[in-house]
Write a protein that holds these residues in place. Structure first.
Motif, short mmCIF file in Angstrom:
data_model
loop_
_atom_site.label_atom_id
_atom_site.label_comp_id
_atom_site.label_asym_id
_atom_site.label_seq_id
_atom_site.Cartn_x
_atom_site.Cartn_y
_atom_site.Cartn_z
N GLN A 184 -11.77 -2.33 19.93
CA GLN A 184 -10.60 -2.15 19.08
C GLN A 184 -9.37 -1.86 19.95
OE1 GLN A 184 -10.68 -2.67 15.90
NE2 GLN A 184 -12.89 -2.92 15.77
N PRO A 185 -8.17 -2.23 19.49
CA PRO A 185 -6.95 -1.89 20.22
C PRO A 185 -6.79 -0.37 20.31
CG PRO A 185 -6.55 -3.55 18.54
CD PRO A 185 -7.91 -3.02 18.31
N PRO A 186 -6.06 0.19 21.29
CA PRO A 186 -5.28 -0.56 22.28
C PRO A 186 -6.15 -1.11 23.40
CG PRO A 186 -5.03 1.77 22.67
CD PRO A 186 -5.85 1.65 21.42
N LEU A 187 -5.83 -2.30 23.83
CA LEU A 187 -6.63 -2.98 24.84
C LEU A 187 -5.77 -3.43 26.00
CD1 LEU A 187 -8.63 -5.32 22.43
CD2 LEU A 187 -9.38 -3.13 23.33
N GLY A 205 -15.93 -11.80 35.17
CA GLY A 205 -15.44 -10.46 34.89
C GLY A 205 -14.20 -10.42 34.04
N ASN A 206 -13.66 -11.59 33.62
CA ASN A 206 -12.52 -11.59 32.71
C ASN A 206 -12.85 -10.76 31.48
OD1 ASN A 206 -10.26 -13.52 33.62
ND2 ASN A 206 -12.12 -14.67 34.06
N ALA A 207 -11.94 -9.89 31.08
CA ALA A 207 -12.25 -9.00 29.98
C ALA A 207 -10.98 -8.45 29.35
CB ALA A 207 -13.13 -7.85 30.45
N THR A 208 -11.07 -8.17 28.05
CA THR A 208 -10.06 -7.41 27.33
C THR A 208 -10.76 -6.16 26.82
OG1 THR A 208 -8.84 -9.40 26.71
CG2 THR A 208 -8.43 -7.41 25.42
N VAL A 209 -10.38 -4.99 27.34
CA VAL A 209 -11.15 -3.76 27.14
C VAL A 209 -10.21 -2.58 26.95
CG1 VAL A 209 -13.13 -4.56 28.48
CG2 VAL A 209 -11.24 -3.44 29.64
N PRO A 210 -10.73 -1.45 26.49
CA PRO A 210 -9.90 -0.24 26.38
C PRO A 210 -9.40 0.21 27.75
CG PRO A 210 -11.89 -0.03 25.07
CD PRO A 210 -12.06 -1.26 25.89
N ASP A 240 -6.54 -0.13 34.21
CA ASP A 240 -5.61 0.83 33.60
C ASP A 240 -4.41 0.14 32.97
OD1 ASP A 240 -7.17 3.05 34.42
OD2 ASP A 240 -6.35 2.84 36.44
N GLY A 241 -4.28 -1.14 33.19
CA GLY A 241 -3.21 -1.94 32.60
C GLY A 241 -3.54 -3.40 32.79
#
Length: 460
Positions: free
Chosen positions: A312-315, A332-337, A371-372
């Protein structure tokens, strides 16, 4: 049955046997002609169908292709997509009804006499992937008026590749900024004119499986133009990502020479993806599946996959890019917390090497705390024997028994399994000198040990 009829029947059976042995399967070209193909290292190659030493004397009942012929970069057979890597010797020898030829991205070689005596052939387009033309590849193509080559560096070409072709009357079109390179190379310097055609470049597109979806937007554009590519999945499938890891769809790219974008589609499945026979698999080992733009994490639990969480966002997004997808992939591409730790892995192919990350790190694999939003490029190139760059020197092998892969390596080595789209299916430390994995479906996979180059494995 009379003796004459009996002999006729035997001869017909022998002819059928010879014909069957000449190729492994056939496919239809985008332009409608039938292509005959055999399996080879790296994919398949187009061959002459009849089993005879002198193709020019006849096609033994096969129909000679005519008109404009486009040979695709990939073909699908029995649900598996294969790269067309070569046009074999004499494959279209004597096809004097061919008028134009386009080879798709992925084709690497045109062998000796492949298009010899194609006397009506007037236009040829060679892809950015082609790196060699054999002796008399286009022998006696006397109607030739234009050759377009998409490769930046001139392909390695036999001096007789265009034997008996009046090159002094043939125009050569090359990629932007490459005129000097071609005019300095033989036999390209013998063409009437060498031009970059106002710097028109080709944005090539492809898909990982022809039955799962399509891509629109590819074609010829002015160098530097903005191009919108759209990946459209077939019914029952979803778009996962592009070959460089980008998940935007539609996607805007910049037209550059040699640009190629492959869309990866996968079917909606809820079955077990693989069965692992090992005692060292950690329950936190994950496989990431992109589904309709939402990242859903699956956790490997011994012999099954269980849906555990939806991010869930924020991601924040970690974007890993390969400098050359033909020489290596990144995982390893990822959209994560924010703050999630991700393992990034650079996997070179056999004969190639990983030469570091764009942030100066040479660690591979490496753990990254996200972290960003971050973008990292993994640099790959031909292996040149540089210490520390070409792998860790790991000696290992893999054997295949049906759907069972057994990796032979030292205990404690990290064994990784990927699909051909770079999705990580398994990462485990070998508990002994043999680690066995059972895959549930036929297809192509990548197996690596440590940081040694990956090996491509075909499960039939």
């Amino acid at each position: 049955m009379s003796l004459r009829k009996g002999l006729t029947a035997i001869i017909m059976l022998l002819l059928c046997a010879l014909r069957a042995a000449a190729y492994d399967f056939s496919a239809t070209a985008p332009t409608g002609q039938t292509l005959y193909l055999t399996y080879c290292t790296g994919g398949v190659k187009v061959v002459y169908p009849a089993n005879t030493a002198v193709p020019a004397q006849g096609w033994n009942g096969y129909v000679r292709p005519t008109g404009a012929l486009a040979i695709p970069g990939t073909v699908s057979h029995d649900g598996v997509s294969y790269t067309v890597v070569a046009v074999e010797h004499h494959a279209f020898y004597g096809c004097n009804g061919l008028t134009a030829l386009t080879l798709g991205e992925g084709v690497v070689a045109v062998r000796a006499n492949a298009f010899g005596l194609c006397t009506a052939l007037n236009a040829i387009t060679l892809p950015s992937t082609v790196d060699s033309l054999g002796s008399s590849a286009f022998y006696n193509c006397t109607s030739l008026q234009m050759v377009t080559v998409r490769r930046v560096a001139p392909p390695v070409t036999a001096t007789t590749a265009f034997y008996d072709v009046p090159l002094s009357a043939v125009a050569l079109v090359v990629p932007c900024g490459c005129v000097a390179a071609y005019t300095a190379a033989s036999p390209w310097s013998s063409f009437a004119t060498v031009d970059d055609a106002g710097c028109v470049v080709t944005v090539a597109t492809g898909v990982n499986n022809l039955q799962r979806g399509s891509v629109s937007g590819g074609g010829d554009y002015a160098d530097g133009a903005e191009v919108t590519l759209t990946a459209t999945p077939a019914e029952g499938c979803f778009f996962a990502c592009w070959g460089d890891g980008d998940t935007l769809n539609p996607r805007v790219v910049t037209a550059t020479a040699g640009a190629r974008y492959v869309a990866h589609f996968f079917p909606y499945v809820h079955d077990t993806l693989l069965v692992v026979q090992t005692d060292t698999l950690e329950v936190h080992d994950t496989v990431r599946i992109y589904n309709g733009g939402t990242d859903t994490l699956y956790v490997v639990q011994r012999d099954t996959l269980r849906l555990t969480d939806t991010v869930q966002p924020p991601l924040v997004t970690l974007t890993l890019v390969s400098s050359d997808p033909w020489r290596g992939i990144v995982v390893g591409n990822a959209t994560v917390p924010v703050g999630t730790e991700i393992e990034a892995v650079a996997i070179p192919m056999d004969g190639d090497a990983f030469y570091g990350w764009s942030d100066g790190s040479y660690d591979n694999p490496r753990r990254i705390s996200v972290d960003g939003d971050m973008v990292l490029t993994a640099f790959f190139g031909e292996y040149e024997g540089i210490d520390g760059a070409g792998g860790d020197g790991t000696a290992w092998s893999v054997t295949v028994d049906g759907r069972r892969l057994t990796v032979h390596c030292g205990a404690g080595e990290t064994v990784r399994l990927f699909d051909m789209q770079g999705r990580s299916l398994l990462s485990v430390n070998a508990s002994s000198e043999a680690t066995t994995v059972v895959v549930p479906a036929a297809g192509a996979y990548l197996v690596s040990v440590g940081t040694a180059p990956a090996k491509r494995i075909l499960i039939e």
